[in-house]
Design an enzyme around this catalytic site. Structure first.
Site, PDB file in Angstrom:
ATOM      1  N   TRP A  87      -3.163  -2.612  -1.266  1.00 23.82           N
ATOM      2  CA  TRP A  87      -2.796  -4.013  -1.517  1.00 23.82           C
ATOM      3  C   TRP A  87      -3.583  -4.800  -0.480  1.00 23.82           C
ATOM      4  CZ3 TRP A  87      -0.347  -8.141   0.970  1.00 23.82           C
ATOM      5  CH2 TRP A  87       0.216  -9.121   0.142  1.00 23.82           C
ATOM      6  N   ARG A 120       5.138  -0.296  -6.207  1.00 22.22           N
ATOM      7  CA  ARG A 120       5.157  -1.064  -4.959  1.00 22.22           C
ATOM      8  C   ARG A 120       4.173  -2.223  -4.975  1.00 22.22           C
ATOM      9  NH1 ARG A 120       7.713   1.978  -0.891  1.00 22.22           N
ATOM     10  NH2 ARG A 120       6.734   0.708   0.681  1.00 22.22           N
ATOM     11  N   ASN A 137      -1.934   2.295   5.854  1.00 24.22           N
ATOM     12  CA  ASN A 137      -1.112   1.117   5.550  1.00 24.22           C
ATOM     13  C   ASN A 137      -0.934   0.350   6.852  1.00 24.22           C
ATOM     14  OD1 ASN A 137      -0.805   2.194   3.036  1.00 24.22           O
ATOM     15  ND2 ASN A 137       1.361   2.739   3.283  1.00 24.22           N
ATOM     16  N   GLY A 138      -0.972  -0.966   6.782  1.00 27.32           N
ATOM     17  CA  GLY A 138      -0.772  -1.763   7.995  1.00 27.32           C
ATOM     18  C   GLY A 138      -2.037  -2.527   8.351  1.00 27.32           C
ATOM     19  N   LYS A 187       6.554  -4.589  -3.717  1.00 23.47           N
ATOM     20  CA  LYS A 187       7.982  -4.261  -3.705  1.00 23.47           C
ATOM     21  C   LYS A 187       8.543  -4.332  -2.291  1.00 23.47           C
ATOM     22  CE  LYS A 187      11.815  -3.005  -5.543  1.00 23.47           C
ATOM     23  NZ  LYS A 187      12.558  -4.163  -6.056  1.00 23.47           N
ATOM     24  N   GLU A 192       8.282 -15.197 -10.100  1.00 31.96           N
ATOM     25  CA  GLU A 192       7.731 -13.880  -9.758  1.00 31.96           C
ATOM     26  C   GLU A 192       7.051 -13.204 -10.939  1.00 31.96           C
ATOM     27  OE1 GLU A 192      10.372 -11.667  -6.390  1.00 31.96           O
ATOM     28  OE2 GLU A 192      11.417 -12.086  -8.244  1.00 31.96           O
ATOM     29  N   GLU A 241      17.806 -18.057  -7.006  1.00 32.84           N
ATOM     30  CA  GLU A 241      17.420 -16.715  -7.444  1.00 32.84           C
ATOM     31  C   GLU A 241      16.854 -16.747  -8.867  1.00 32.84           C
ATOM     32  OE1 GLU A 241      16.764 -14.041  -6.123  1.00 32.84           O
ATOM     33  OE2 GLU A 241      16.958 -12.507  -7.670  1.00 32.84           O
ATOM     34  N   CYS A 299       0.813  -1.212   0.000  1.00 29.33           N
ATOM     35  CA  CYS A 299       0.000   0.000   0.000  1.00 29.33           C
ATOM     36  C   CYS A 299       0.851   1.269   0.000  1.00 29.33           C
ATOM     37  CB  CYS A 299      -0.866   0.050   1.246  1.00 29.33           C
ATOM     38  SG  CYS A 299      -1.830  -1.408   1.554  1.00 29.33           S
ATOM     39  N   LYS A 338      13.117 -15.516  -9.857  1.00 26.35           N
ATOM     40  CA  LYS A 338      12.828 -14.499 -10.878  1.00 26.35           C
ATOM     41  C   LYS A 338      11.752 -15.007 -11.830  1.00 26.35           C
ATOM     42  CE  LYS A 338      13.998 -11.581  -9.518  1.00 26.35           C
ATOM     43  NZ  LYS A 338      14.598 -11.573  -8.252  1.00 26.35           N
ATOM     44  N   HIS A 352      17.751 -36.702  -5.358  1.00 26.47           N
ATOM     45  CA  HIS A 352      16.915 -37.033  -4.200  1.00 26.47           C
ATOM     46  C   HIS A 352      15.488 -36.529  -4.369  1.00 26.47           C
ATOM     47  CE1 HIS A 352      20.533 -38.433  -2.266  1.00 26.47           C
ATOM     48  NE2 HIS A 352      21.116 -37.292  -2.587  1.00 26.47           N
TER      49      HIS A 352
END
Ligand code: G6P
Length: 606
Positions: free
Chosen positions: A74, A27, A98-99, A601, A486, A479, A2, A483, A502
């Site tokens: 968000w 964000r 926000n929160g 973000k 995402e 990573e 947010c 990527k 395994h």
């Protein structure tokens, strides 16, 4: 996550708010809204989806006021729709938040019993009603009384129609920054929102609030004690948060890496003595020599950088390192012994799990060192000492340049710590010589972007992908997989190459591309064996190899080369093709690369 914007004192309040909201789009959000205190009343517009929807719904003839607040939401409580979008209104109070208000259910019952009616499913609306309930002509007092009874985390901006020249901000756990102008003052959750209007900012700390009026800003604690805060200057420019001719921020940021890696080590290396100078590490040589254990705390991509750091620090500084998910660390009973140093890695400096883990480590007596990108962020301010990575603003939700800068800083730290104990000056000098060549080598990998795009065209339609790496390139496999997940929404997993036997080997068939990082190092022969195992099961192989390699290349369907460098510096090269591969696949699939669905973000809620 947010975003909050607020303004007081400008005849263009609405358009500046809208511009600020656009700057916060990166964000991640799912709805947006704004409220303007107009001469004919409060004008509130909210829309689901992108800011363009909000913009289309605005009636500019009505947007006359000089004071207002705006929000990108968000969703946490209640789905992303128009009703749940902020601002939330109760009577003449408008609020963006926000929160999370944890005791919202109990408060809602109390307020309902007093006759308040609620429209949305949000916790925020409860706070708007609570402030309205306390209001008796003084908004500052009403906000303070309301915040005294709410539990949870908040960054808020509040207005009241009867005080149309006032915006109040307050924070506990969610960032807020005040922009100081001339006759116009600004409030935002992120300095990006006010770029182009002012460079003078005040960062609020937890438990603080601010009143913004055209003639000035005043800071107090939420329980009304006057405080004086320093005004700081933003050092970066507007063009750093624009696309600069690239199709996406992510692509721009991938291509900035030769420069951002250079910026991370610039002025910090002492080639003659094979040493490093990191001004923000306020530890004496004696303290550096007496670090017995390092705990790295981070989330997401920063956690992967931490894993690379583990290899580097153990190799060159001979200090035992543990890399912890910040979210796990804070909820168990971590053992912090004397001589423990916590490295807290966060691009944004605001990730709530990382912040809380850092606070827990401090409470337990660890020395805490922050590695952040955002100057003025909460982690940067609360860590005892720290290092800025100097990557410049990172807008793409999927982190790229911040990762390589974090790894660069960890490489410098490995040399710094090592030189205080085991590492010779010659070795240090040699390592630094190789390090300063990296920006040019990164450029050579970037030059292969078109060839990587061709590989992307082959695999864009697949549903799964496996990434394998060994040693210091194992975190790069993680990573690379992250990527791809995402931004392209393809299921991808990273594994240490030898672990494939395994479990993941059961998945290998012609529909399973396997990306193998197989640079020349001590475990090269072993990885050749792993590649052969994939090949024997008809898996498709995309290999990242050192220039001149023929053995793995002969076994692979597609080959991407990286220039030769020291083994422990290879992650800074091998990650680049994986960023590009994910980027091109996502673009081919038509996905929103810079703002992938459901992601944010900086994750400022638990
Ligand atoms: C979010 C972002 C990731 C990032 C992670 C940690 O999940 O989408 O790109 O790696 O948070 O963020 P930080 O700012 O603490 O590095």
């Amino acid at each position: 996550m947010c975003g909050i914007v607020g303004i007081v004192g400008s005849p263009n309040a609405a358009s500046i708010l809208l511009e600020g909201l656009k700057r916060l789009e990166y964000r991640g959000y799912d709805s947006a809204g704004l409220a303007i205190m107009g001469p004919d009343g409060q004008y509130v517009v909210k829309e689901k989806g992108k800011i363009v929807n909000l913009e289309a719904a605005l009636n500019w003839d009505e947007l006359k006021g000089t004071c207002g607040i705006g929000h990108t939401r968000w969703a946490t409580h209640g789905p992303p729709n128009q009703i749940n979008a902020h601002p939330h209104v109760s009577g003449k109070v408008a609020l963006v938040h926000n929160g999370i208000i944890e005791n919202h259910a109990a408060l809602k019952i109390q307020l309902t019993n007093k006759g308040h009616e609620f429209e949305s499913q949000t916790d925020t609306e409860v706070l708007a009603h609570l402030i309205d309930d306390f209001y008796d002509g003084d908004l500052v007092k009403a906000v303070q009384l309301a915040l005294a009874v709410v539990e949870g985390a908040f960054g808020i901006a509040v207005t009241h129609l009867d005080e149309p020249d006032l915006v109040i901000g307050a924070r506990r756990g969610s960032p807020l920054v005040v922009g100081v102008g001339e006759g116009v003052n600004y409030l935002a959750s992120d300095v990006a929102a006010m770029m182009g209007h002012t460079r003078q900012v005040i960062y609020l700390d937890d438990g603080e609030m601010v009143t913004l009026r055209p003639e000035g800003v005043q800071t107090t604690t939420i329980d009304n004690k006057k405080i004086t805060k320093a005004i700081e200057e933003i050092t970066w420019d507007l063009d750093q948060i624009q696309k600069g001719g690239y199709e996406h921020f992510m692509l721009k940021e991938i291509f900035e890496q030769p420069q951002t890696i250079r910026d991370s080590f610039r002025g910090r290396i002492l080639p003659e003595s094979g040493d490093v100078k990191l001004g923000g590490i306020e530890l004496t040589d004696w303290e550096l020599r007496n670090i017995r254990r390092i705990i790295i705390l981070a989330c997401g991509t920063s956690w992967h950088a931490g894993l690379v750091g583990e290899y580097l620090l153990e190799e060159y500084a001979h200090i035992p390192v543990e890399v912890e998910y910040a979210s796990e660390f804070r909820y168990r009973s971590p053992i912090i012994e004397p001589g423990t140093l916590c490295l807290v890695i966060s691009q944004s400096g605001e990730t709530i799990d990382t912040l809380e883990a850092m606070r827990e480590a401090k409470r337990k007596g660890a020395k805490v060192l922050g590695i952040t990108n955002v100057v003025g962020s909460t982690i940067a301010r609360e860590s005892e000492c720290g290092v800025f990575i100097h990557a410049g603003p990172e807008i793409g939700v999927a982190s790229t340049k911040a990762f390589t800068s974090q790894v660069t800083i960890l490489a410098l730290m490995a040399i710094l710590f090592g030189r205080r104990t085991h590492l010779s000056a010659d070795r240090g000098t040699q390592m630094l010589k190789e390090l300063v060549k990296l920006p040019d080598l990164v450029q050579k990998v970037l030059d292969q972007s078109d060839a990587i795009k061709k590989i992307a065209e082959v695999y864009a339609g697949h549903k799964n992908c496996l990434y394998l790496g060994r040693g210091v390139n194992f975190p790069i496999a993680l990573e690379g997989a992250l990527k791809l997940k995402e931004i392209s929404y393809i299921h991808a997993e990273g594994y240490p190459a030898a672990e494939m036997k395994h479990g993941p080997i059961a998945l290998i068939d012609p529909d399973m591309p396997v990306v193998v990082i197989a640079t020349k190092d001590g475990s090269y022969d072993k990885i050749v064996g792993n590649v052969q195992e994939v090949r024997a099961r008809d898996g498709k192989i995309i290999s990242i190899v050192t220039e001149g390699d023929t053995e793995i290349a002969a076994l692979s369907d597609h080959v991407i080369t990286i220039p030769e460098t020291m083994n422990f510096w290879t992650p800074l090269l091998s990650v680049i093709p994986l960023q590009l591969l994910a980027y091109h696949i996502a673009v081919i699939r038509g996905e929103d690369v810079d703002q992938p669905r459901n992601l944010a973000k900086a994750v400022t809620v638990e």
